[in-house]
Design a protein around this motif. Structure first.
Motif, short mmCIF file in Angstrom:
data_model
loop_
_atom_site.label_atom_id
_atom_site.label_comp_id
_atom_site.label_asym_id
_atom_site.label_seq_id
_atom_site.Cartn_x
_atom_site.Cartn_y
_atom_site.Cartn_z
N GLU A 8 -2.55 -7.96 5.80
CA GLU A 8 -1.21 -8.09 5.20
C GLU A 8 -1.12 -9.32 4.31
N GLY A 41 0.80 -1.22 0.00
CA GLY A 41 0.00 0.00 0.00
C GLY A 41 0.84 1.27 0.00
N SER A 44 -1.29 -4.01 -3.56
CA SER A 44 -2.24 -3.84 -2.44
C SER A 44 -3.15 -2.65 -2.67
MG MG Z 1 0.46 -3.70 3.41
#
Ligand code: MG
Ligand code: ASP
Length: 420
Positions: A203, A8, A37
């Motif tokens: 995650e 991310g 992500s």
């Molecule tokens: Mg991440």
């Protein structure tokens, strides 16, 4: 073929998306399966949308979702010119799916709704990035990973159906590489045989990337992060932490077990099974060497340090001063399982049993209370748990200087001390 995974943080701004494109350009001509992500903190934002929805605060849920929408539309506008309309159309389809759900009333379990809402984060980010790359003439094919990764319906922690997923990758992903060099898809999400979206646990994108690497039997997996490499300690706690250029899978699994925030063991297994090397590279400076993790034996590693704060020690004594036997210990492990706490350290003596856990607030209170029904229980809070792998006398002395040691456990490779 290689697998790349971008987290991310590597796509949390227009600038960062552009640098991700730059990195991919460097690999022109190679076959890449790219997993990306959700942008920045989108997953957290979508969690809040789900919470509001489930608490029957529909307006709030829609307002929070509106923010997520606007952020993505704005990012798309900054990045795209010729591909904007096509991208916007795809984004709006995803928005509609979620809004349709948010207008309903919750009748199923929370985790189900969580997955239906949260999965959109990865779909939005990959859609924008795929269009951006195509606009930059970094040709790629976007893939909805929910058509590929089949899971059970254990929402929020779904288990992958390897047989089905392997067949899908062979039938539907491999052939794509005949006409494109880059296949771009999502991590973290999948779907059930009833087409309900699922997620693989927070995650989880690293894990998805490892699953692709395993099934496609790629030459490597690279995880692009905002750190220089894997370090021998958390640089926030230890400013003199050293980069680790080379590690092996077992060491990483050990590090994770003791609480280092490196790579999740779930991610390691699919790679280890097929001896696929894992590179951890810095997307801020791809010229840095990063870390390679492989299956080979390593001769010498420096001390690797994990320091856990906010530790709680429970000292449990049998009420009648009898020995603490299997029966007691069994009851205690039953408690750990029931309350879902994982002890970080345990020590068994004649009339006492000591365990150290993270302070998880209510959960820890509950553990202490239920333990007190079986044992005389003493609770000590705010302790530090230090683990040193490949310790030396010097590293031990330095890291424990000035501290009071309450408990120590040692093997030839690892020393753990509970300190104040
Ligand atoms: Mg991440
Ligand atoms: N977006 C998900 C999360 O933040 C999955 C991932 O990034 O690995 O947990």
């Amino acid at each position: 073929m290689k697998v790349f995974k971008f987290g991310g943080a590597s796509v949390n701004s227009v600038e960062r998306v552009k640098s991700t494109g730059e990195i991919l350009k460097e690999y022109a001509g190679e076959k890449l399966l790219v997993v990306i992500s959700a942008m920045g903190k989108t997953t957290n934002a979508l969690e809040r949308v789900t919470e509001s929805f489930y608490a029957n605060r529909k307006e709030e849920a829609l307002a929070l979702f509106e923010q997520v929408k606007q952020q993505h539309l704005t990012t798309a506008k900054y990045l795209l010119v010729t591909h904007y309309l096509a991208c916007e159309k795809q984004l709006r389809d995803f928005f509609t799916e979620v809004e349709w759900l948010l207008h309903d009333n919750p009748v199923r379990e929370y985790d189900y709704y969580y997955d239906q809402v949260v999965c959109v984060g990865e779909l939005l980010s990959t859609s924008i990035i795929s269009h951006y790359l195509n606009e930059m003439e970094i040709a790629n094919k976007w893939l909805d990973v929910r058509d590929i990764i089949r899971t059970d319906d254990n929402f929020r922690d779904a288990t992958i159906d390897w047989n089905y997923t392997t067949a899908k990758i062979n039938e539907n992903v491999k052939p794509l590489f005949a006409t494109t060099d880059i296949v771009l898809t999502q991590g973290y999400i999948g779907s059930t045989d009833e087409n309900e979206s699922t997620t693989l646990g927070r995650e989880g994108s690293d894990y998805t990337a490892a699953v692709f690497a395993n099934i496609l039997e790629t030459e490597s997996l690279t995880i692009w992060k905002d750190v220089e490499s894997v370090m021998n300690a958390d640089p926030k706690q230890f400013p003199d932490a050293q980069p680790l250029p080379e590690l092996n899978y077992n060491e990483v699994i050990e590090m994770a077990y003791y609480g280092a925030q490196v790579i999740h063991p779930k991610t390691i297994k699919p790679l280890q099974n097929k001896s696929i090397p894992l590179y951890v590279k810095c997307f801020l400076d791809p010229s840095l060497p990063g870390t390679v993790i492989h299956n080979q034996h390593l001769k010498q590693l420096p001390p690797i340090i994990v320091l856990k704060e906010k530790q709680v020690m429970l000292q449990l004594n049998s009420k009648d001063f009898s020995f603490v036997g299997e029966h007691h210990v069994g009851q205690l492990y039953h408690l750990f399982e029931k309350i879902k706490v994982k002890p970080n350290l345990t020590q068994n003596g004649a009339i006492s049993f000591v365990c150290v856990v993270d302070n998880q607030g209510e959960k820890t209170e509950r553990l202490a209370m239920e333990a007190a029904a079986i044992f005389d229980t003493q609770v000590t809070k705010d302790l530090l748990l230090l683990t040193i792998r490949h310790y030396t006398g010097e590293s031990f002395d330095k890291l424990t200087a000035g501290k009071t040691i309450l408990l120590k456990q040692q093997t030839p490779e690892t020393v753990q001390v509970l300190m104040r």
